[in-house]
Write a protein that holds these residues in place. Structure first.
Motif, short mmCIF file in Angstrom:
data_model
loop_
_atom_site.label_atom_id
_atom_site.label_comp_id
_atom_site.label_asym_id
_atom_site.label_seq_id
_atom_site.Cartn_x
_atom_site.Cartn_y
_atom_site.Cartn_z
N GLY A 22 -46.66 92.84 55.56
CA GLY A 22 -45.26 93.07 55.92
C GLY A 22 -44.29 92.50 54.89
N PHE A 23 -44.52 91.26 54.46
CA PHE A 23 -43.65 90.67 53.42
C PHE A 23 -43.87 91.35 52.07
CE2 PHE A 23 -42.74 87.29 56.41
CZ PHE A 23 -41.44 86.93 56.06
N GLY A 24 -45.12 91.78 51.81
CA GLY A 24 -45.37 92.53 50.58
C GLY A 24 -44.60 93.84 50.57
N ALA A 25 -44.46 94.47 51.74
CA ALA A 25 -43.70 95.73 51.82
C ALA A 25 -42.23 95.50 51.47
CB ALA A 25 -43.83 96.32 53.22
N ILE A 26 -41.68 94.33 51.84
CA ILE A 26 -40.28 94.04 51.48
C ILE A 26 -40.12 94.03 49.97
CG2 ILE A 26 -38.45 92.28 51.53
CD1 ILE A 26 -39.52 91.38 54.25
N THR A 27 -41.04 93.35 49.27
CA THR A 27 -40.86 93.16 47.83
C THR A 27 -41.35 94.36 47.00
OG1 THR A 27 -43.01 92.04 47.65
CG2 THR A 27 -41.09 90.67 48.07
N PHE A 28 -42.36 95.07 47.48
CA PHE A 28 -42.91 96.17 46.69
C PHE A 28 -42.30 97.53 47.06
CE2 PHE A 28 -46.17 93.07 45.88
CZ PHE A 28 -46.72 93.40 44.66
N VAL A 29 -42.02 97.72 48.34
CA VAL A 29 -41.61 99.05 48.82
C VAL A 29 -40.10 99.21 48.84
CG1 VAL A 29 -41.71 100.65 50.78
CG2 VAL A 29 -43.74 99.31 50.17
N LEU A 30 -39.38 98.23 49.39
CA LEU A 30 -37.92 98.35 49.52
C LEU A 30 -37.20 98.33 48.17
CD1 LEU A 30 -37.11 96.20 52.68
CD2 LEU A 30 -37.42 98.66 52.50
N THR A 31 -37.90 97.88 47.12
CA THR A 31 -37.29 97.83 45.79
C THR A 31 -37.65 99.04 44.94
OG1 THR A 31 -39.17 96.53 44.98
CG2 THR A 31 -37.26 95.30 45.76
N ASN A 32 -38.45 99.96 45.47
CA ASN A 32 -38.93 101.09 44.68
C ASN A 32 -38.35 102.39 45.23
OD1 ASN A 32 -40.42 103.09 43.35
ND2 ASN A 32 -42.27 101.83 43.30
N PRO A 33 -37.45 103.03 44.46
CA PRO A 33 -36.81 104.28 44.93
C PRO A 33 -37.80 105.39 45.27
CG PRO A 33 -35.78 103.46 42.91
CD PRO A 33 -37.01 102.64 43.12
N GLN A 34 -39.03 105.30 44.71
CA GLN A 34 -40.05 106.31 44.97
C GLN A 34 -40.37 106.42 46.46
OE1 GLN A 34 -43.76 105.35 43.04
NE2 GLN A 34 -44.95 106.83 44.24
N PHE A 35 -40.22 105.30 47.20
CA PHE A 35 -40.60 105.28 48.61
C PHE A 35 -39.41 105.42 49.56
CE2 PHE A 35 -43.69 102.27 46.47
CZ PHE A 35 -44.69 103.23 46.32
N LEU A 36 -38.21 105.59 49.01
CA LEU A 36 -37.01 105.61 49.84
C LEU A 36 -36.36 106.98 49.82
CD1 LEU A 36 -35.47 102.21 48.61
CD2 LEU A 36 -36.98 102.60 50.59
N ASP A 37 -35.72 107.34 50.95
CA ASP A 37 -35.00 108.61 51.00
C ASP A 37 -33.56 108.42 50.53
OD1 ASP A 37 -33.58 107.43 53.10
OD2 ASP A 37 -34.80 108.41 54.66
N ALA A 38 -32.76 109.47 50.64
CA ALA A 38 -31.38 109.43 50.12
C ALA A 38 -30.52 108.38 50.81
CB ALA A 38 -30.75 110.81 50.29
N LYS A 39 -30.84 108.04 52.06
CA LYS A 39 -30.05 107.06 52.81
C LYS A 39 -30.58 105.64 52.66
CE LYS A 39 -28.69 110.42 56.37
NZ LYS A 39 -28.79 110.77 57.81
N GLY A 40 -31.65 105.46 51.87
CA GLY A 40 -32.22 104.13 51.69
C GLY A 40 -33.28 103.76 52.68
N GLY A 41 -33.63 104.68 53.61
CA GLY A 41 -34.70 104.42 54.57
C GLY A 41 -36.05 104.82 54.00
#
Length: 575
Positions: A339-358
């Motif tokens: 879960g904490f790894g997802a904060i640092t690896f996923v939320l910072t990578n635009p590849q995994f985010l949609d146009a609204k940031g979700g």
């Protein structure tokens, strides 16, 4: 079982596989392009390997499933170690893997309440339930509750409690499966849910408990291995320093708050808040109620309790719990790191985010995106296949417990008064499986947007309020009567369902009513509905002066001797 019957079953299994494969291929080709989503052929290949492999297990299990005992409990021939892994597999569901990691990513420290709450119920099962269940039961937990009570009313209650818990638990698994397949194949959500429902029905209809157990064991090993690798890669990136990981996560949350327009000092506080409680559960009553649901609900889950009837003795039942607790505890430590790894690896990578940031695919897909971030496409395919296996296996176990409640508790015992033929009971069970599959698909579509760990917590609240009090009081309190158990149990069941429906999580989030309009203000009803159930069981038992009450109380000594010693319990089936 005849060779012709086996051939018909094999043909049905292969036909189901072809239908599912065709649906995936056709929908993936069309809808994937419509959503501009790249097809992940690695994941598709691994999905295919897993589905084919488990269907062959199902075909093998079908040849061994000749009686009701084989269908419900694998003939009582599973060892303690195997059953421990299978229980862990049952428990490490989509809620555990996808839901808890998503909750930790969203709320930080507060997500730990799931990990700890799900785990601390196991001492209750170890010391109070496992051995007694094995010595008193046959196929379902209703066999235990009904040992000294009048059969018809207690089994009607037990079947009702089982089916409601199974329905809520199924919702979470179907939502997780639908979102996972939608993300990877570009399918419409509802098509993904239908595919999962179809595969689940194949496993249960043909393989019964034997197939479900072996799918659980294989999936538990794969999930433990995959989650270990993910956690290892996350910690490797931070020099195996938890402090460094947490500091990075706090910074990411603060930076995201700044990007969202928050002042720097407010953003810093928001970032730091993930290291303390309060982001998810806002008040002490909700915290206590939620914790009670997770802790005591474990000891009331019908598909977990059912697993204790698959082992040949009480000793093996205790061994099952020991192994299961070890695997589950280790796994929940990993979900926190993930879960904490997802904060640092996923939320910072635009590849995994949609146009609204979700998150693309929804909030429940945090662990899936992290797998891509730390292991690339191949590991993404592996984790996706394992997550899919996790969901399928748990859904199969849930469906089996629901089907056994209808066929064994209602049909065989209540309607046929214990004189049902094994073949007729199996037929009812299989029709129930089909009905539950259809219900699961419908509910999965309706609850698409919910966090799946939270949806499972509602099932735990109902299990803690209905099944656990009746099981606990019937086994441990000599003055408990049929009337007290049934009325108190139904009070707990009805109050937990009603309070769940009028809580903000369902009334506002799912049914779309205005914010602040929920009639019940807390996140979980367990504190209130459990109290109502225990009080109801005590009150109506004490007030019960009927002739039946004397029989109920008089049977306690025989029940106690059997539950503590196993004298009178046969080796294979428990009766």
């Amino acid at each position: 079982m005849s060779a012709a019957s086996n051939r018909r079953r094999s043909a049905l299994v292969l036909a189901a596989l072809c239908a599912v494969s065709a649906t995936i291929y056709a929908a993936g080709a069309d809808l994937g392009q419509a959503q501009k989503q790249a097809t992940n052929w690695t994941a598709i290949g691994m999905f295919g390997i897993f589905v084919v492999g488990t269907l062959f297990i199902t075909k093998w299990a079908a040849s061994k499933t000749k009686s009701a005992a084989d269908f419900y409990t694998a003939g009582g021939g599973i060892t303690g170690f195997q059953n421990g892994l299978a229980i862990a597999g049952d428990y490490m569901s989509a809620a555990s893997f996808l839901g808890i990691s998503a909750a930790v990513m969203a709320s930080g420290f507060d997500g730990l309440i799931y990990s700890i709450g799900f785990l601390v119920g196991w001492p209750v099962i170890t010391f109070l339930m496992a051995e007694r269940l094995r010595n008193l039961g046959k196929f379902t937990f209703a066999d235990v509750a009904a040992f000294r009570f009048e059969q018809t009313p207690i089994r009607v209650f037990a079947a009702s409690g089982t089916l409601v818990v199974v329905a809520f638990y199924l919702i979470a698994q179907m939502v997780g499966a639908g979102q996972l397949i939608k993300l990877l194949f570009g399918l419409e959500y509802w098509i993904a849910v239908v595919i999962v429902g179809a595969l689940m029905m194949v496993y249960v209809l043909f393989g019964g408990m034997t197939a479900t157990t072996w799918v659980q064991i294989i999936k538990a090993c794969l999930l433990l291995g995959g989650a270990s690798f993910m956690a290892f890669m996350v910690m490797l990136s931070y020099g195996f320093s938890p402090e460094a990981l947490f500091a990075a996560a706090v910074k990411v949350k603060a930076d995201l708050a700044v990007q969202g327009g928050k002042p720097a000092d407010v953003a810093a506080q928001l970032g730091q808040s993930i290291m303390g409680p309060g982001n998810f559960i806002k008040d002490p009553i909700s915290a206590i109620s939620f914790g009670m649901a997770l802790m005591f609900g474990t000891a009331g889950l019908p598909h977990i309790l059912m697993r204790f009837f698959t082992v040949p003795s009480a000793k093996e039942a205790r061994k099952s719990v020991m192994w299961a607790t070890g695997w589950i505890g280790y796994f929940y430590l990993l979900t926190f790191i993930i879960g904490f790894g997802a904060i640092t690896f996923v939320l910072t990578n635009p590849q995994f985010l949609d146009a609204k940031g979700g998150l693309i695919g929804g909030g429940n897909m945090a662990a899936i995106h992290l797998a891509n971030a730390v292991g690339g496409n191949v590991f993404l395919g592996f984790i996706s296949a394992v997550a899919f296996a996790t969901i399928l296996a748990v859904v199969a176990g849930l469906t089996l417990s629901g089907a056994s409640a209808v066929s064994h508790d209602l049909y065989a015992t209540v309607i046929k008064k214990g004189k049902a033929e094994s073949a007729a009971e199996l037929k009812v069970s299989r029709w129930t499986t089909v009905a539950l599959g259809i219900v699961a698909v419908a509910l999965g579509i309706a609850f698409e947007k919910q966090n799946i760990a939270f949806m499972v917590s509602l099932a735990f609240a109902i299990a803690a309020s209905a099944n656990f009090p009746v099981l606990f009081m019937s086994v441990l309190w000599k003055d408990c009567t049929t009337r007290g158990a049934v009325i108190g149990g139904f009070l707990g069941l009805v109050s937990s369902v009603v309070l769940t429906v009028v809580s903000p999580s369902v009334w506002e989030a799912t049914l779309g009513n205005p914010k602040g309009s929920a009639l019940f203000p807390y996140t979980s009803p367990a504190l209130f509905s459990m109290s109502i159930a225990f009080f109801g069981i005590w009150l109506f038992s004490v007030l019960d002066k009927s002739k039946r009450a004397a029989t109920d109380r008089g049977g306690f000594l025989a029940q106690q001797v059997r539950s503590e010693t196993g004298i009178g319990a046969s080796g294979a089936s428990g009766h």
